[in-house]
Design a protein around this motif. Sequence first.
Motif, PDB file in Angstrom:
ATOM      1  N   PRO A  13       0.810  -1.224   0.000  1.00  0.00           N
ATOM      2  CA  PRO A  13       0.000   0.000   0.000  1.00  0.00           C
ATOM      3  C   PRO A  13       0.840   1.271   0.000  1.00  0.00           C
ATOM      4  N   ALA A  14       1.972   1.252   0.722  1.00  0.00           N
ATOM      5  CA  ALA A  14       2.845   2.429   0.748  1.00  0.00           C
ATOM      6  C   ALA A  14       3.445   2.693  -0.634  1.00  0.00           C
ATOM      7  N   VAL A  15       3.833   1.608  -1.331  1.00  0.00           N
ATOM      8  CA  VAL A  15       4.393   1.764  -2.673  1.00  0.00           C
ATOM      9  C   VAL A  15       3.343   2.318  -3.632  1.00  0.00           C
ATOM     10  N   VAL A  16       2.135   1.782  -3.560  1.00  0.00           N
ATOM     11  CA  VAL A  16       1.058   2.276  -4.425  1.00  0.00           C
ATOM     12  C   VAL A  16       0.754   3.741  -4.131  1.00  0.00           C
ATOM     13  N   PHE A  17       0.751   4.101  -2.837  1.00  0.00           N
ATOM     14  CA  PHE A  17       0.486   5.489  -2.459  1.00  0.00           C
ATOM     15  C   PHE A  17       1.564   6.426  -2.985  1.00  0.00           C
ATOM     16  N   ALA A  18       2.825   6.022  -2.812  1.00  0.00           N
ATOM     17  CA  ALA A  18       3.931   6.845  -3.310  1.00  0.00           C
ATOM     18  C   ALA A  18       3.886   6.972  -4.825  1.00  0.00           C
ATOM     19  N   GLY A  19       3.572   5.865  -5.504  1.00  0.00           N
ATOM     20  CA  GLY A  19       3.459   5.923  -6.961  1.00  0.00           C
ATOM     21  C   GLY A  19       2.335   6.841  -7.414  1.00  0.00           C
TER      22      GLY A  19
END
Length: 262
Positions: A13-19
């Motif tokens: 989820p953190a990666v998706v949010f940052a992306g």
Amino acid sequence: MKSAQQIVRFVLPAVVFAGGLVLWEMIVDVNDIQPYVLPSPLLVLKTLVHDWPILSQSLGVTLLTTLEGFVAAALGGVALALLFNQSKWLEYSLFPYAVILQVTPVIAIAPLLLIYLQQQTAVIVCAWIVAFFPVLSNTTLGLNSVDRNLAGLFQLYGASRLQKLMLLQLPAALPYILGGLRIAGGLSLIGAVVAEIAAGSAGAGSGLAFRIAESGYRLNIPRMFAALLLLSLAGIVIYGLLALISYLLLRRWHESALGKES
């Protein structure tokens, strides 16, 4: 293996949010979109820091309203559910009105409450209305879902009604009560926001929702996004705290919490 899955569960989820933030920033920069149409994430962050004195004060007002509405809903919902459990006639008489209160849109009730009540009282009542029914219905369901064999055992040993309630029904209903409280926490914030918007349209308000409406009228879209970000974070923190409390109370004996430790 399970630890790796838990890490992936939090990292993805953190990666998706940052992306998503990077993509948002690129779209604004490439298309040269003006801030009053769509501000960039960096501009929203700068606005949050610059306007923090105003936004933090409004956030405090909204959180206080949410807390007061939530506490009133929690105490009132559990207390009324206990009365319903002790008197079916009372449940048959009043429960339909609780359903009516739940299905009536709070946005339609808020302007009426602002006429007959003081502004802050009306906002708290709106938060209470939205959060009250989940606590009432979940607690009632939990109290009525006691194992029949255990209930028969208590009756066989001549337990009083109070002993049955305190030693059997309330412990059995605790997961249901905590589930209702988790739902009510977010709903009380929603009720407070709706009431604050109605209060703002009536010419009075100081909460975070009022700041969002005010920013929209002034085309200060970066502040609107910053206030919306604070509201979202507040909702996440409220749910997280209630989920943590639920886990701490259930972790030693209930399956829903025991499964998280394995």
